[in-house]
Write a protein that holds these residues in place. Structure first.
Motif, PDB file in Angstrom:
ATOM      1  N   TYR A 287       0.845  -1.189   0.000  1.00  0.00           N
ATOM      2  CA  TYR A 287       0.000   0.000   0.000  1.00  0.00           C
ATOM      3  C   TYR A 287       0.884   1.244   0.000  1.00  0.00           C
ATOM      4  CZ  TYR A 287      -4.080  -2.849   1.270  1.00  0.00           C
ATOM      5  OH  TYR A 287      -5.100  -3.773   1.286  1.00  0.00           O
ATOM      6  N   ALA A 288       0.548   2.194  -0.840  1.00  0.00           N
ATOM      7  CA  ALA A 288       1.182   3.497  -0.782  1.00  0.00           C
ATOM      8  C   ALA A 288       0.589   4.286   0.381  1.00  0.00           C
ATOM      9  CB  ALA A 288       0.960   4.252  -2.089  1.00  0.00           C
ATOM     10  N   TYR A 289       1.309   5.293   0.823  1.00  0.00           N
ATOM     11  CA  TYR A 289       0.803   6.158   1.897  1.00  0.00           C
ATOM     12  C   TYR A 289      -0.184   7.184   1.340  1.00  0.00           C
ATOM     13  CZ  TYR A 289       0.838   9.308   5.932  1.00  0.00           C
ATOM     14  OH  TYR A 289       0.477  10.086   6.998  1.00  0.00           O
ATOM     15  N   GLU A 290       0.119   7.704   0.164  1.00  0.00           N
ATOM     16  CA  GLU A 290      -0.751   8.658  -0.515  1.00  0.00           C
ATOM     17  C   GLU A 290      -0.733   8.389  -2.013  1.00  0.00           C
ATOM     18  OE1 GLU A 290       0.082  12.617   2.307  1.00  0.00           O
ATOM     19  OE2 GLU A 290       1.309  12.207   0.536  1.00  0.00           O
ATOM     20  N   VAL A 291      -1.848   8.679  -2.669  1.00  0.00           N
ATOM     21  CA  VAL A 291      -1.919   8.601  -4.130  1.00  0.00           C
ATOM     22  C   VAL A 291      -2.736   9.794  -4.634  1.00  0.00           C
ATOM     23  CG1 VAL A 291      -1.745   6.075  -4.166  1.00  0.00           C
ATOM     24  CG2 VAL A 291      -4.008   7.143  -4.099  1.00  0.00           C
ATOM     25  N   ASP A 292      -2.683  10.017  -5.966  1.00  0.00           N
ATOM     26  CA  ASP A 292      -3.466  11.115  -6.533  1.00  0.00           C
ATOM     27  C   ASP A 292      -4.521  10.642  -7.523  1.00  0.00           C
ATOM     28  OD1 ASP A 292      -1.922  10.428  -8.717  1.00  0.00           O
ATOM     29  OD2 ASP A 292      -1.142  12.450  -9.082  1.00  0.00           O
ATOM     30  N   GLY A 293      -4.570   9.344  -7.796  1.00  0.00           N
ATOM     31  CA  GLY A 293      -5.537   8.818  -8.746  1.00  0.00           C
ATOM     32  C   GLY A 293      -5.059   8.847 -10.185  1.00  0.00           C
ATOM     33  N   TYR A 294      -3.975   9.571 -10.431  1.00  0.00           N
ATOM     34  CA  TYR A 294      -3.399   9.637 -11.775  1.00  0.00           C
ATOM     35  C   TYR A 294      -2.202   8.695 -11.942  1.00  0.00           C
ATOM     36  CZ  TYR A 294      -6.195  13.844 -12.647  1.00  0.00           C
ATOM     37  OH  TYR A 294      -7.236  14.732 -12.820  1.00  0.00           O
ATOM     38  N   GLY A 295      -1.854   7.981 -10.887  1.00  0.00           N
ATOM     39  CA  GLY A 295      -0.725   7.062 -10.975  1.00  0.00           C
ATOM     40  C   GLY A 295       0.472   7.461 -10.123  1.00  0.00           C
ATOM     41  N   GLN A 296       0.433   8.649  -9.564  1.00  0.00           N
ATOM     42  CA  GLN A 296       1.528   9.057  -8.680  1.00  0.00           C
ATOM     43  C   GLN A 296       1.244   8.571  -7.256  1.00  0.00           C
ATOM     44  OE1 GLN A 296       3.466  13.064  -9.813  1.00  0.00           O
ATOM     45  NE2 GLN A 296       1.270  13.418 -10.110  1.00  0.00           N
ATOM     46  N   TYR A 297       2.302   8.202  -6.545  1.00  0.00           N
ATOM     47  CA  TYR A 297       2.127   7.677  -5.199  1.00  0.00           C
ATOM     48  C   TYR A 297       3.318   8.041  -4.329  1.00  0.00           C
ATOM     49  CZ  TYR A 297       5.137   3.975  -7.082  1.00  0.00           C
ATOM     50  OH  TYR A 297       6.172   3.290  -7.675  1.00  0.00           O
ATOM     51  N   PRO A 306      -4.201   7.722  11.996  1.00  0.00           N
ATOM     52  CA  PRO A 306      -3.989   6.504  11.233  1.00  0.00           C
ATOM     53  C   PRO A 306      -2.702   6.518  10.403  1.00  0.00           C
ATOM     54  CG  PRO A 306      -5.672   7.853  10.199  1.00  0.00           C
ATOM     55  CD  PRO A 306      -5.367   8.488  11.509  1.00  0.00           C
ATOM     56  N   SER A 307      -2.066   5.383  10.410  1.00  0.00           N
ATOM     57  CA  SER A 307      -0.848   5.145   9.643  1.00  0.00           C
ATOM     58  C   SER A 307      -0.975   3.785   8.984  1.00  0.00           C
ATOM     59  CB  SER A 307       0.356   5.163  10.583  1.00  0.00           C
ATOM     60  OG  SER A 307       0.203   4.168  11.591  1.00  0.00           O
ATOM     61  N   LEU A 308      -0.079   3.483   8.069  1.00  0.00           N
ATOM     62  CA  LEU A 308      -0.076   2.140   7.488  1.00  0.00           C
ATOM     63  C   LEU A 308       0.272   1.107   8.551  1.00  0.00           C
ATOM     64  CD1 LEU A 308       1.615   2.899   4.054  1.00  0.00           C
ATOM     65  CD2 LEU A 308      -0.799   2.394   4.469  1.00  0.00           C
ATOM     66  N   LEU A 309       1.126   1.476   9.491  1.00  0.00           N
ATOM     67  CA  LEU A 309       1.490   0.571  10.578  1.00  0.00           C
ATOM     68  C   LEU A 309       0.277   0.195  11.416  1.00  0.00           C
ATOM     69  CD1 LEU A 309       3.867  -0.823  12.103  1.00  0.00           C
ATOM     70  CD2 LEU A 309       4.084   1.279  13.450  1.00  0.00           C
ATOM     71  N   SER A 310      -0.725   1.075  11.468  1.00  0.00           N
ATOM     72  CA  SER A 310      -1.871   0.873  12.357  1.00  0.00           C
ATOM     73  C   SER A 310      -3.055   0.167  11.694  1.00  0.00           C
ATOM     74  CB  SER A 310      -2.344   2.222  12.915  1.00  0.00           C
ATOM     75  OG  SER A 310      -2.879   3.037  11.885  1.00  0.00           O
ATOM     76  N   MET A 311      -2.876  -0.359  10.492  1.00  0.00           N
ATOM     77  CA  MET A 311      -3.991  -0.999   9.782  1.00  0.00           C
ATOM     78  C   MET A 311      -4.732  -2.017  10.642  1.00  0.00           C
ATOM     79  SD  MET A 311      -3.055  -1.865   5.817  1.00  0.00           S
ATOM     80  CE  MET A 311      -1.281  -1.977   5.977  1.00  0.00           C
ATOM     81  N   GLU A 312      -3.994  -2.950  11.222  1.00  0.00           N
ATOM     82  CA  GLU A 312      -4.613  -4.010  12.035  1.00  0.00           C
ATOM     83  C   GLU A 312      -5.257  -3.422  13.282  1.00  0.00           C
ATOM     84  OE1 GLU A 312      -3.327  -8.006  14.566  1.00  0.00           O
ATOM     85  OE2 GLU A 312      -1.920  -7.104  13.158  1.00  0.00           O
ATOM     86  N   TYR A 313      -4.602  -2.469  13.910  1.00  0.00           N
ATOM     87  CA  TYR A 313      -5.103  -1.803  15.103  1.00  0.00           C
ATOM     88  C   TYR A 313      -6.444  -1.139  14.828  1.00  0.00           C
ATOM     89  CZ  TYR A 313      -5.074   1.912  18.745  1.00  0.00           C
ATOM     90  OH  TYR A 313      -5.394   2.787  19.755  1.00  0.00           O
ATOM     91  N   LEU A 314      -6.555  -0.500  13.667  1.00  0.00           N
ATOM     92  CA  LEU A 314      -7.799   0.177  13.303  1.00  0.00           C
ATOM     93  C   LEU A 314      -8.882  -0.802  12.878  1.00  0.00           C
ATOM     94  CD1 LEU A 314      -6.333   3.158  11.248  1.00  0.00           C
ATOM     95  CD2 LEU A 314      -7.190   3.214  13.597  1.00  0.00           C
ATOM     96  N   GLY A 315      -8.454  -1.949  12.350  1.00  0.00           N
ATOM     97  CA  GLY A 315      -9.424  -2.955  11.928  1.00  0.00           C
ATOM     98  C   GLY A 315      -9.630  -3.038  10.433  1.00  0.00           C
ATOM     99  N   TYR A 316      -8.713  -2.458   9.643  1.00  0.00           N
ATOM    100  CA  TYR A 316      -8.859  -2.528   8.189  1.00  0.00           C
ATOM    101  C   TYR A 316      -8.326  -3.851   7.660  1.00  0.00           C
ATOM    102  CZ  TYR A 316      -8.647  -1.481   3.228  1.00  0.00           C
ATOM    103  OH  TYR A 316      -8.829  -1.525   1.870  1.00  0.00           O
ATOM    104  N   LYS A 317      -9.123  -4.493   6.819  1.00  0.00           N
ATOM    105  CA  LYS A 317      -8.720  -5.748   6.178  1.00  0.00           C
ATOM    106  C   LYS A 317      -8.919  -5.602   4.680  1.00  0.00           C
ATOM    107  CE  LYS A 317     -10.056  -8.568  10.177  1.00  0.00           C
ATOM    108  NZ  LYS A 317      -8.690  -8.669  10.688  1.00  0.00           N
ATOM    109  N   GLY A 318      -7.827  -5.668   3.935  1.00  0.00           N
ATOM    110  CA  GLY A 318      -7.898  -5.573   2.485  1.00  0.00           C
ATOM    111  C   GLY A 318      -8.223  -6.911   1.848  1.00  0.00           C
ATOM    112  N   LYS A 319      -8.223  -6.927   0.545  1.00  0.00           N
ATOM    113  CA  LYS A 319      -8.563  -8.147  -0.178  1.00  0.00           C
ATOM    114  C   LYS A 319      -7.462  -9.196  -0.084  1.00  0.00           C
ATOM    115  CE  LYS A 319     -11.600  -5.902  -3.571  1.00  0.00           C
ATOM    116  NZ  LYS A 319     -11.870  -5.652  -5.016  1.00  0.00           N
ATOM    117  N   ASN A 320      -6.212  -8.752   0.016  1.00  0.00           N
ATOM    118  CA  ASN A 320      -5.074  -9.677   0.047  1.00  0.00           C
ATOM    119  C   ASN A 320      -4.220  -9.387   1.283  1.00  0.00           C
ATOM    120  OD1 ASN A 320      -2.844 -11.277  -0.362  1.00  0.00           O
ATOM    121  ND2 ASN A 320      -2.365 -10.499  -2.400  1.00  0.00           N
ATOM    122  N   PRO A 321      -4.231 -10.277   2.280  1.00  0.00           N
ATOM    123  CA  PRO A 321      -3.440 -10.039   3.495  1.00  0.00           C
ATOM    124  C   PRO A 321      -1.947  -9.888   3.237  1.00  0.00           C
ATOM    125  CG  PRO A 321      -4.999 -11.854   3.814  1.00  0.00           C
ATOM    126  CD  PRO A 321      -5.020 -11.528   2.359  1.00  0.00           C
TER     127      PRO A 321
END
Length: 431
Positions: A287-297, A306-321
């Motif tokens: 996962y990128a930290y930020e994107v613009d929708g045009y392909g830049q990240y 919220p941070s990427l490190l905190s995904m599990e803490y927050l409870g976010y589950k993506g399609k691919n672990p």
């Protein structure tokens, strides 16, 4: 909390458990006691209307984010202590009052006194300390109100003000899915560092509309986003929209509100999974930290939650672990430009503080999301060893010398350390 002030029985039970868990290391107990009792005694200001105003430490303003995060560890004693539960409900009520005043603000005054961080060019009013729009500022109050319900059974926070506030939140999230076309929000601060203002006459960097994700002007650090789709905050929005669906169906009996929350949740989730994943050599899909929708990240992580490190803490589950696992490896390595190492240790910092300053919040989050008890304990020990001899946590400390730190009094960091110790001792916050 001074020695002359009485510690509530419910909190004393928690203190006793911590002392019992770490019999060979009294510094853990003493630091935990300082951190845990500090916020409740020094930062909480009850109001005449029954709401509760919470300062964020050494800044005399109430951030929606910090007030929720700082009070979160008290969900444990609130299960058996009505007085503490009353305080938490009062904080939630004040948060939703604030959202109703202006859902684009991030920090508020105790009254309409006109105090502010700076005289910014945006739609200010006398209640606002600062008006930096951050997705997480609208997520935290919903999460906090939901956690109060799940941990104490209380539902009186879900009143008419709550309903008004969450409808304003949904409207903002919807509007900011089309920031370029539909949003009137802008923010300019003069004579400041570039991270304190938005580019393009206050509009922020250009983003592609209609990709599902919702735009954020600023990060939870209060720094401007490089690219407007802030991935961890969108992840947080997905989680809290699920909470709102449950609240609307089970407490409010409002199927229309529930359906609206669910529909938006699906759009943002698909937006993340379709636009926020890229490939990094040596790590695979991340996962990128930020994107613009045009392909830049932007590949990085920041200490603030919220941070990427905190995904599990927050409870976010993506399609691919595997994507989440790969992302964790990346952000806890030199591939993250804000992962610092020094004589005092290693961990994630932030562009909000000087180079090579590691944040206690990030160390504690690393522990809270660690897969083993050994890793959790290592993070507790590292936080203790880098407190600058103060027996309290700070914002950031210099990786080569922890006596050099930012924020003498930072309630959020104290709360994160408290929560990590509670977690290690077997206390779990229900969600």
């Amino acid at each position: 909390m001074t020695t002359t002030e009485k510690i509530p029985v419910s909190i004393q039970h928690v203190l006793d458990k911590v002392k019992e868990t770490f019999p060979d290391n009294p510094k853990i107990y003493e630091t935990f006691k300082n951190c845990y009792t500090n916020t409740l005694n020094t930062a909480v200001h009850p109001q005449e209307d029954g709401s509760v105003y919470v300062v964020t430490g050494d800044i005399p303003a109430m951030w929606l984010r910090d007030s929720a995060a700082s009070l979160r560890p008290y969900l444990i004693p609130a299960k058996e202590d009505k007085e503490i539960a009353d305080i938490l409900v009062g904080v939630a009520r004040r948060q939703f009052q604030c959202v109703c005043i202006d859902p684009y603000a991030n920090a508020y005054n105790e009254g309409p006194n006109g105090n502010c961080w700076e005289k910014d060019e945006t739609e200010m009013n006398d209640w606002l300390w600062e008006r930096k729009y951050e997705i997480d500022s609208l997520c935290y109050p919903i999460q906090f109100a939901y956690l109060i319900w799940k941990n104490t059974g209380r539902t009186d926070q879900f009143d008419d003000t709550f309903v008004e506030a969450v409808k304003k939140t949904l409207n903002v999230f919807r509007t900011e899915q089309y920031h370029e076309e539909k949003s009137a929000y802008s923010f300019i601060r003069r004579n400041c560092v570039f991270t304190d203002t938005l580019s393009r006459d206050g509009r922020g960097a250009l983003v592609k509309s209609g990709i599902g994700m919702t735009w954020s002007g600023f990060r939870p650090s209060d720094d401007a986003c490089v690219y407007g789709y802030l991935v961890p905050s969108n992840m947080f929005a997905v989680v809290v929209l699920g909470y709102l669906d449950e609240i609307a169906r089970e407490i409010l009996n409002d199927s229309a509100l529930a359906d609206e929350a669910t529909a938006l949740k699906k759009e943002i989730f698909e937006g993340i999974e379709s636009n926020a994943i890229t490939v990094k050599q040596g790590y695979g899909e991340v996962y990128a930290y930020e994107v613009d929708g045009y392909g830049q990240y932007n590949l990085m992580d920041d200490a603030n939650v919220p941070s990427l490190l905190s995904m599990e803490y927050l409870g976010y589950k993506g399609k691919n672990p595997e994507v989440a696992a790969n992302t964790r490896k990346l952000i806890l390595s030199d591939a993250n430009p804000y992962f610092f190492k020094g004589a005092c240790g290693e961990g994630i910092g932030s562009p909000h503080t000087p180079v090579s300053y590691i944040w206690h919040i990030a160390l504690c989050m690393q522990g809270l999301t660690a897969p083993t008890m050994e890793e959790k304990k290592r993070m507790i020990d590292l936080a203790l060893a880098t407190d600058g001899g103060k027996n309290l946590m700070h914002e950031g400390f210099y990786a080569e010398d922890d006596a050099q730190y930012t924020r003498e009094w930072f309630t959020w960091a104290n709360a994160m350390f408290s929560e990590l110790v509670l977690d290690y001792c077997g206390y779990k916050i229900e969600r």
